[in-house]
Design a protein around this motif. Sequence first.
Motif, short mmCIF file in Angstrom:
data_model
loop_
_atom_site.label_atom_id
_atom_site.label_comp_id
_atom_site.label_asym_id
_atom_site.label_seq_id
_atom_site.Cartn_x
_atom_site.Cartn_y
_atom_site.Cartn_z
N VAL A 1 0.84 -1.20 0.00
CA VAL A 1 0.00 0.00 0.00
C VAL A 1 0.88 1.25 0.00
CG1 VAL A 1 -1.67 1.34 1.33
CG2 VAL A 1 -2.02 -1.11 0.99
N ALA A 2 1.94 1.24 0.78
CA ALA A 2 2.87 2.38 0.81
C ALA A 2 3.51 2.58 -0.57
CB ALA A 2 3.93 2.18 1.87
N THR A 3 3.85 1.48 -1.22
CA THR A 3 4.42 1.56 -2.57
C THR A 3 3.39 2.13 -3.54
OG1 THR A 3 5.87 -0.33 -2.17
CG2 THR A 3 5.39 0.19 -4.47
N LEU A 4 2.18 1.64 -3.47
CA LEU A 4 1.11 2.13 -4.34
C LEU A 4 0.88 3.62 -4.12
CD1 LEU A 4 -1.24 1.73 -6.33
CD2 LEU A 4 -2.66 1.11 -4.35
N GLU A 5 0.79 4.03 -2.88
CA GLU A 5 0.54 5.44 -2.58
C GLU A 5 1.67 6.32 -3.11
OE1 GLU A 5 -1.25 8.15 1.00
OE2 GLU A 5 -0.13 6.34 1.56
N CYS A 6 2.90 5.91 -2.90
CA CYS A 6 4.04 6.67 -3.39
C CYS A 6 4.02 6.73 -4.92
CB CYS A 6 5.34 6.03 -2.89
SG CYS A 6 6.82 7.00 -3.26
N TYR A 7 3.72 5.63 -5.56
CA TYR A 7 3.65 5.56 -7.02
C TYR A 7 2.58 6.52 -7.56
CZ TYR A 7 3.15 3.27 -11.63
OH TYR A 7 3.08 2.99 -12.98
N LEU A 8 1.40 6.50 -6.94
CA LEU A 8 0.33 7.37 -7.39
C LEU A 8 0.64 8.84 -7.11
CD1 LEU A 8 -2.72 5.21 -6.21
CD2 LEU A 8 -1.92 5.55 -8.57
N GLU A 9 1.25 9.12 -5.97
CA GLU A 9 1.60 10.50 -5.61
C GLU A 9 2.69 11.06 -6.51
OE1 GLU A 9 0.28 12.68 -3.38
OE2 GLU A 9 -1.29 11.20 -2.97
N ASN A 10 3.47 10.20 -7.12
CA ASN A 10 4.55 10.63 -8.02
C ASN A 10 4.15 10.47 -9.49
OD1 ASN A 10 7.07 11.43 -6.43
ND2 ASN A 10 6.34 9.59 -5.38
N ALA A 11 2.86 10.62 -9.76
CA ALA A 11 2.33 10.57 -11.13
C ALA A 11 2.74 9.30 -11.86
CB ALA A 11 2.75 11.81 -11.91
N CYS A 12 2.82 8.20 -11.12
CA CYS A 12 3.18 6.89 -11.68
C CYS A 12 4.55 6.90 -12.33
CB CYS A 12 2.11 6.39 -12.64
SG CYS A 12 0.48 6.28 -11.87
N GLY A 13 5.41 7.76 -11.85
CA GLY A 13 6.78 7.81 -12.34
C GLY A 13 7.64 6.80 -11.61
N ALA A 14 8.11 5.80 -12.33
CA ALA A 14 8.89 4.73 -11.71
C ALA A 14 10.21 5.24 -11.15
CB ALA A 14 9.14 3.61 -12.72
N LYS A 15 10.87 6.10 -11.88
CA LYS A 15 12.18 6.59 -11.43
C LYS A 15 12.05 7.34 -10.10
CE LYS A 15 16.08 9.43 -12.93
NZ LYS A 15 16.63 10.27 -14.01
N GLU A 16 11.09 8.26 -10.02
CA GLU A 16 10.88 9.05 -8.81
C GLU A 16 10.43 8.17 -7.65
OE1 GLU A 16 9.36 9.64 -11.74
OE2 GLU A 16 10.37 11.44 -12.44
N THR A 17 9.51 7.24 -7.93
CA THR A 17 8.99 6.36 -6.89
C THR A 17 10.09 5.46 -6.33
OG1 THR A 17 6.82 6.37 -7.95
CG2 THR A 17 7.26 4.61 -6.35
N ALA A 18 10.87 4.87 -7.21
CA ALA A 18 11.96 3.99 -6.77
C ALA A 18 12.95 4.76 -5.91
CB ALA A 18 12.65 3.37 -7.98
#
Length: 151
Positions: free
Chosen positions: A64-81
Amino acid sequence: ASYVRACDAVRVAVADREMVPVLAWRDLGIYRLLCRLPLDEITIDDLPVGLIRLYGAASGEDLVATLECYLENACGAKETAAKLFLHRTSLYHRLARIEKIAGVRLDSGADRLELHVGLKLAKIAGIELRRGSALSPLAGPGGSNDIRAAN
């Protein structure tokens, strides 16, 4: 109206610690709309089923934390990672697990919207999902039945 708006801002600031230290009503974003809902009537059953399944899975809180971070970062993999201190391959693996467990497609705008609003609604309504008790109608592919809601 000013008092109600100030109360809404306080409620959001308490629910979403990333929005503090100073929060004005005009800065609430989607929370402005969500605050208009009868939040005391919102229950776990009102949240997206996929989100509930995700919470109930093994490592559900991390997913859930990963999903939230991914969504909050406009689904940007680089930023989320980078924010999660993960290699992008690990992030993609987690995202695939999220899709499988929640029964969603993260390339679907409707699925992303439902999950993102569900996460925000759970925060603002004070719904806490934890492993530990059964909600069998909501268990699904890859999920378990051991979820408890505290409101």
